[in-house]
Structure formats: structure tokens, C-alpha cells
Enzyme design. Structure first.
Site, PDB file in Angstrom:
ATOM      1  N   LYS A  83       0.977  -1.245  -0.015  1.00 16.73           N
ATOM      2  CA  LYS A  83      -0.230   0.048  -0.157  1.00 16.73           C
ATOM      3  C   LYS A  83       1.103   1.309   0.108  1.00 16.73           C
ATOM      4  O   LYS A  83       1.889   1.455   0.791  1.00 16.73           O
ATOM      5  CB  LYS A  83      -0.751  -0.218   1.368  1.00 16.73           C
ATOM      6  CG  LYS A  83      -2.297   0.580   1.008  1.00 16.73           C
ATOM      7  CD  LYS A  83      -3.258   0.272   2.304  1.00 16.73           C
ATOM      8  CE  LYS A  83      -4.371   1.060   2.357  1.00 16.73           C
ATOM      9  NZ  LYS A  83      -4.894   0.616   3.618  1.00 16.73           N
TER      10      LYS A  83
HETATM   11  O1  G3P Z   1      -7.825   1.503   5.811  1.00 15.60           O
HETATM   12  C1  G3P Z   1      -7.942   2.653   5.099  1.00 15.60           C
HETATM   13  C2  G3P Z   1      -9.454   3.268   5.484  1.00 15.60           C
HETATM   14  O2  G3P Z   1     -10.392   2.442   5.277  1.00 15.60           O
HETATM   15  C3  G3P Z   1      -9.417   3.932   6.677  1.00 15.60           C
HETATM   16  O3  G3P Z   1     -10.652   4.185   7.401  1.00 15.60           O
HETATM   17  O4  G3P Z   1     -11.984   4.752   8.979  1.00 15.60           O
HETATM   18  O5  G3P Z   1      -9.761   5.301   9.352  1.00 15.60           O
HETATM   19  O6  G3P Z   1     -11.380   6.577   7.973  1.00 15.60           O
HETATM   20  P1  G3P Z   1     -11.142   5.420   8.558  1.00 15.60           P
END
Ligand code: G3P
Length: 229
Positions: A83
Site C-alpha cells: 500500500k
Molecule cells: O484503511 C484505510 C481506511 O479504510 C481507513 O478508514 O475509518 O480510518 O477513515 P477510516
């Protein structure tokens, strides 16, 4: 639509992998920090549980450092997906890694223009963050619509749209209606996808009526098998 789980919590991953619904896992530095484990061990354990793509994020900000970290991460297991952030250095690293045949997930995407660039450097996945756009008063799902529309104009694009930062089942359903390839969901959202009060109510009624009959499917089968002996 493929379902990935967005967590580095090994117990959650084990439990949800058991449902047979998981196609992959995504992690990020915040999720690794939350797990309390060290990244190389955590990613190795996840890869042993889930055979599909497991995203492990680099933390360098320059291309050389990203590539050095990617080499270490990719050596953990064949299903590791590197990533990289959607920065000029990240896109450059993506191109090099894709030329080497390594799967790459380009993360932190907040615009259609960024998604177009990720496709251009051959990203395996582009991760638009719908919830974080909603958090600042925008509409994250509109971005998915735009990216689906743009990618569909170019049949040569193989980049899969991996909807990230999902906050609710509604996000998953809206993205599925648009044909997004993957949804990465936190464990609580995956559980919410199962739930419907009418399912629980209906099942309780069926089982109540069944109990009143005193019947058992397995007992009846045993009786018939004995009779046929
Ligand atoms: O892994 C990336 C993403 O899904 C992060 O989500 O909830 O931290 O905005 P969030």
C-alpha cells in the site's frame, strides 16, 4: 463485490474469515499501531489466515524508502499487497512495483483526478476514502460514482476500485450498486451487513412452531435408516 476486512486485529480476522466471506484484508499504520503487534509479525499472521490480498502500507515518504520497505513487506508472503500513499513519490513507487509484478494498493485517494493517476501507473487497487469525505461535509459515494464512470470509459484500465473508510452498510450497498469491485469494511460493519430484525423475528417464530411439533430431522433420518437395514 469482493469483501475485504479493514483491521489488523487477529482475533477479529480469524472469526470473520470463518464465515467464508472474506476475500482480503487491508491494514494501515494506524491499524497496526492499534493491534499492538509489530508489523512484520502481524502481516505474516494475517497472510496465513486469509489467502486473498493483504494490504501492508509503507511508511517512507520518498520513493527509494518506499521501495526498500516494499521489498521487506512483499517477502513476507505472496499475497501481500503493497500500500502506497497517493503522492508523487507513492505513484512512482507504484509504477516500479507493478513493473516487477508486485500487487499495489494506492491509498488516501480523495478525488477522481487522483484515481485517474493511480490507474495510469497500473495500481492493482485504488482506495477512495468515502467516510472521511463525508466527515468533512462532502459526499464520498459521489466520488465512487465518478471513478466508476471514468474507469469504465477505458476498458484497458485494470485497477480495481476498493472502497475504503466505510462507516455503514449503506456505503457498501451504494458502492455495490455502482459496480465498485471491492469494499473494505471494519468488522462492526461486516456484522451489521448480516443483521435484520425481521430475520431474527422470523427465525424465532419458525423455531417456536417447530419445537411444538416435537420433530427432529436427524432423528427421523435415523429411524428411516434403521427401518431400511
Ligand atoms: O484503511 C484505510 C481506511 O479504510 C481507513 O478508514 O475509518 O480510518 O477513515 P477510516
Amino acid at each position: 463485490m469482493k469483501f475485504f476486512i479493514d483491521t489488523a486485529d487477529l482475533d477479529e480476522i480469524r472469526e470473520l474469515a470463518d464465515t467464508g466471506l472474506l476475500d482480503g484484508v487491508t491494514t494501515n499504520p494506524s491499524l497496526i499501531a492499534k493491534s499492538g503487534g509489530n508489523i512484520l509479525d502481524v502481516i505474516a499472521e494475517i497472510c496465513a489466515i486469509v489467502p486473498g490480498p493483504v494490504s501492508a502500507e509503507v511508511t517512507g515518504t520518498e520513493t527509494d524508502m518506499m521501495l526498500a520497505e516494499a521489498e521487506v513487506l512483499a517477502a513476507i508472503a505472496p499475497n501481500v499487497t503493497i500500500k502506497v500513499p497517493l503522492t508523487p513519490a507513492g505513484l512512482k513507487a507504484c509504477k516500479v512495483l507493478r513493473d516487477q509484478g508486485t500487487m499495489v494498493n494506492v491509498t488516501l485517494c480523495f478525488s477522481a483526478a487522483q484515481a485517474l493517476l493511480a490507474a495510469k501507473v497500473g495500481a492493482s487497487f485504488i482506495s477512495p476514502f468515502v467516510g472521511r469525505i463525508d466527515d468533512i461535509g462532502g459526499n464520498g459515494i459521489d466520488l465512487i460514482d465518478e471513478i466508476v464512470d471514468i474507469y469504465s470509459q477505458y476498458p484497458a484500465i485494470e485497477t480495481e476500485i476498493l472502497v475504503a473508510s466505510i462507516r455503514s452498510p449503506g456505503h457498501v450497498i451504494e458502492a455495490a450498486k455502482m459496480g465498485a469491485h471491492v469494499a473494505t469494511v471494519p468488522p462492526n460493519v461486516l456484522r451489521q451487513l448480516f443483521a435484520h430484525p425481521l430475520t431474527d423475528k422470523g427465525l424465532a417464530a419458525f423455531l417456536g412452531d417447530w419445537e411444538k411439533t416435537g420433530q427432529s430431522i436427524l432423528e427421523q433420518a435415523k429411524t428411516r435408516a434403521k427401518a431400511a437395514e
